[in-house]
Each structure stands twice: as structure tokens, then as C-alpha cells.
Design an enzyme around this catalytic site. Structure first.
Site, mmCIF file in Angstrom:
data_model
loop_
_atom_site.group_PDB
_atom_site.id
_atom_site.type_symbol
_atom_site.label_atom_id
_atom_site.label_comp_id
_atom_site.label_asym_id
_atom_site.label_seq_id
_atom_site.Cartn_x
_atom_site.Cartn_y
_atom_site.Cartn_z
ATOM 1 N N LYS A 19 1.176 10.268 -0.208
ATOM 2 C CA LYS A 19 2.357 10.704 0.550
ATOM 3 C C LYS A 19 3.541 10.760 -0.402
ATOM 4 O O LYS A 19 3.591 10.008 -1.387
ATOM 5 C CB LYS A 19 2.647 9.734 1.699
ATOM 6 C CG LYS A 19 3.025 8.355 1.210
ATOM 7 C CD LYS A 19 3.867 7.603 2.203
ATOM 8 C CE LYS A 19 4.270 6.238 1.678
ATOM 9 N NZ LYS A 19 5.372 6.134 0.768
ATOM 10 N N ASP A 150 2.688 2.387 6.323
ATOM 11 C CA ASP A 150 2.459 3.775 5.920
ATOM 12 C C ASP A 150 1.096 4.317 6.350
ATOM 13 O O ASP A 150 0.816 5.499 6.154
ATOM 14 C CB ASP A 150 2.549 3.903 4.387
ATOM 15 C CG ASP A 150 3.976 3.735 3.896
ATOM 16 O OD1 ASP A 150 4.908 3.985 4.679
ATOM 17 O OD2 ASP A 150 4.139 3.361 2.725
HETATM 18 O O1 C5P Z 1 3.688 -2.600 5.994
HETATM 19 P P1 C5P Z 1 3.301 -2.958 4.614
HETATM 20 O O2 C5P Z 1 2.360 -4.126 4.571
HETATM 21 O O3 C5P Z 1 2.790 -1.812 3.799
HETATM 22 O O4 C5P Z 1 4.623 -3.413 3.874
HETATM 23 C C1 C5P Z 1 4.615 -4.086 2.632
HETATM 24 C C2 C5P Z 1 5.929 -4.812 2.466
HETATM 25 O O5 C5P Z 1 6.996 -3.881 2.282
HETATM 26 C C3 C5P Z 1 6.332 -5.653 3.642
HETATM 27 O O6 C5P Z 1 5.776 -6.938 3.565
HETATM 28 C C4 C5P Z 1 7.846 -5.685 3.516
HETATM 29 O O7 C5P Z 1 8.224 -6.615 2.532
HETATM 30 C C5 C5P Z 1 8.161 -4.312 2.956
HETATM 31 N N1 C5P Z 1 8.522 -3.329 4.000
HETATM 32 C C6 C5P Z 1 9.719 -3.466 4.670
HETATM 33 N N2 C5P Z 1 10.076 -2.544 5.608
HETATM 34 C C7 C5P Z 1 9.285 -1.489 5.883
HETATM 35 C C8 C5P Z 1 8.054 -1.325 5.208
HETATM 36 C C9 C5P Z 1 7.705 -2.270 4.261
HETATM 37 O O8 C5P Z 1 10.480 -4.422 4.431
HETATM 38 N N3 C5P Z 1 9.674 -0.591 6.790
#
Ligand code: C5P
Length: 304
Positions: A19, A150
Site C-alpha cells: 500500500k 492496515d
Molecule cells: O495496528 P498495528 O498493529 O499495525 O499498529 C502498530 C503500531 O502502530 C501500534 O501498536 C501503534 O503504536 C501504532 N499505530 C497507531 N495508530 C494507528 C496505527 C498504528 O498509533 N492508527
């Protein structure tokens, strides 16, 4: 996506596409530690991961990297393993069948291109197809949102406006084949560290704006990424890499997600291969010609 109709189809091959976040506004830190955002995100065709899912009678999920890469953990934390387990659980088959998954990784991790999320999304689609699971699209979307912010976009693919922590999607009509030059530096960025740096900096808006390519006319005029100042704090080499890329490409670059890749929008799709070759030579690092596509995951083959 279409729901499985029951019955195994044998080995299923799938491609998982990266992406590219074209415009990313971070709205604020939430109580759950995530950040609310508003983003325009597209799928691009290169570089893509490839996956083969083979059903077997013994329960369990095994993941093998092809070629082997000791740097990439293949255990319980890997999104591919988590996605397959969760899907088998929802189908009520976790004790009855298993899958062997072979993954060829080409999307660099820590580049802001959603490689792990793309693999998670591809796993959901490919395991459902390989086992002929009677699990509907809504269930896949639900599992995707639990796996990571994502993963729903990677499942959806194409072009979408993302809100919430990224899991709420609204389709955006964009022409296919919007061209970019993509360059990934040697160093990589940790997404949690970049979001934490955004907090530390007091929640900055990015002041760097890049004119949108002509094919985005009427959708967005400027590309901007609020995570860029935070990523530059975490990885001081980013700004210098961007400056060198912009000279090599002869046009401004925008940071991909939380970094470390950069994308340079190009107006003329026909000039893309030549521009990429020239920029690679000048930069001394590979500059990849990429273009937007309609899918985040594609089933590319099946054997019965
Ligand atoms: O959702 P995912 O596990 O991919 O996100 C990884 C990290 O990125 C989260 O633990 C957080 O620290 C950060 N994040 C965030 N806000 C988002 C997406 C990700 O703070 N909208």
C-alpha cells in the site's frame, strides 16, 4: 472477494501487494494508544509478496520463507500465522485441518508499505480458497481489523479513504496506473516508534507538501504526511536520503506511511521506466517504477 463454497481446491497461490499512503493526517492520540487518522491510500503493483497455501489433514499452521530468511520470525507472532489460525478458528476447523504456507517476501519490512499487513490479508483470502471455507467477506474484514490497522485496507485494495485507526474504509474512485518512483533506503523505521515520536513532538502537522500527480486531479491537490517530522526524528538519515532522491528524480518525494520508503509522483505514465532508470543511476540505490492497481490481494493460481 467471494465466500468459499466448501471443498478443498488444493494449493492456492496468491500475491500480496503493498500500500502507498498518499495523504496522511494524524488527528490525535486515543485512549487505547492508537491514533485517529484520515488518509488516502492506494494499492501499488510492485514489489509484491507471493504465497502458496497447501491444505493438509494434520491440524496446525506452518510458515516457511522462500528463500529462508532468519531475520523474519515465522512463529506465532507472524501475521500470516495469526491470520490463518484465526480463520480456521472462526470456521470451527482448528482441530481438524491445517495449512502449510510458503511465503516469498519482496516488500521490504519497516518501509511503511504495509508488507506484513498485505501478507495477513493474502493469507485470509488464500486459506479460505485453499480449504473452500464457508466464511463470508464480512468475517474476513472482521478478522483483518483485529490483526492490524492496515490489514483491512490490504484486503479491500484499490484506493480508499481510511479513518479511525485505519480500519474504517470508504472506496475512492481513482484511475488505475497512477505512476510513482519508489525508493527504499538501507535503514528502516519502526511504526510504533514513529507514532510515539509524533506524540513527543506535540502532534505536529507536516509542513512539507508535494503537488499531487495530474491523475489525482479532483481528488487531492497535495500529498502530505503528518508522520514525516516524527519519522525524521526517529531516523535522522531520512531527510538526507529524501534530499538525494529528489535531486536524482528531479521532483519532490513524499514519505510512505511511517517510512522509510519515499514515493515521487510522476505526471506522465509513459516516462516512468526511463525516469526510474535515470534516478536509480543518479541515486546509486534502486528506484522502482510503480503504479496503482485495483487489488490488494490476487489469487494467481490453483491446483486441484
Ligand atoms: O495496528 P498495528 O498493529 O499495525 O499498529 C502498530 C503500531 O502502530 C501500534 O501498536 C501503534 O503504536 C501504532 N499505530 C497507531 N495508530 C494507528 C496505527 C498504528 O498509533 N492508527
Amino acid at each position: 472477494m467471494s465466500a468459499g463454497s466448501g471443498g478443498r481446491s488444493g494449493t492456492v497461490s496468491a500475491r500480496a501487494f503493498p500500500k502507498l499512503t498518499l495523504a496522511l493526517a494524524v488527528l490525535g492520540l486515543r485512549d487505547d494508544g492508537y491514533h485517529d487518522l484520515e488518509a488516502l491510500t492506494v494499492s501499488i503493483g510492485q514489489p509484491h509478496d507471493a504465497m502458496e497455501v497447501t491444505p493438509h489433514d494434520e491440524p496446525g499452521v506452518s510458515l516457511e520463507l522462500v528463500p529462508d530468511d532468519p531475520e523474519v520470525p515465522v512463529g506465532d507472532d507472524n501475521l500470516v500465522v495469526r491470520a490463518a489460525r484465526e480463520l480456521l478458528g472462526r470456521a470451527g476447523l482448528v482441530d481438524r485441518v491445517g495449512v502449510g504456507i510458503a511465503l516469498t517476501k519482496r516488500i521490504p519490512s519497516g518501509a511503511g508499505l504495509g508488507g506484513g499487513s498485505a501478507d495477513g490479508a493474502a493469507t485470509l483470502v488464500a486459506v479460505r480458497a485453499a480449504l473452500g471455507l464457508d466464511v463470508d467477506d464480512a468475517t474476513l474484514i472482521d478478522i483483518a481489523a483485529d490483526l492490524g490497522s492496515d490489514v483491512p485496507f490490504c484486503l479491500h485494495g484499490g484506493a480508499a479513504r481510511m479513518t479511525g485507526r485505519g480500519e474504517r474504509l470508504e472506496r475512492v474512485d481513482l484511475p488505475l496506473g497512477i505512476p510513482f518512483l519508489l525508493a527504499v533506503p538501507e535503514f528502516r523505521c519502526s511504526t510504533p516508534e514513529v507514532y510515539a515520536a509524533w506524540d513527543e513532538l506535540g502532534g505536529p502537522r507536516s509542513t512539507r507538501v508535494v503537488p499531487a500527480p495530474a491523475m489525482l486531479d479532483g481528488v487531492v491537490r497535495e500529498l502530505v504526511n503528518d508522520l514525516e517530522p516524527a519519522a525524521e526524528l526517529v531516523e535522522p538519515g531520512l531527510a538526507e536520503f529524501r534530499a538525494r532522491l529528489e535531486v536524482a528524480a528531479g521532483a519532490p518525494a513524499i514519505l510512505a506511511g511511517s517510512g522509510s520508503a519515499y514515493a515521487v509522483p510522476i505526471d506522465d505514465p509513459k516516462s516512468l521506466p526511463d525516469r526510474a532508470a535515470e534516478a536509480s543511476e543518479r541515486l546509486g540505490t534502486e528506484v522502482i517504477p510503480v503504479a496503482t492497481i485495483s487489488r490488494g490481494v490476487r489469487i494467481s493460481g490453483r491446483t486441484t
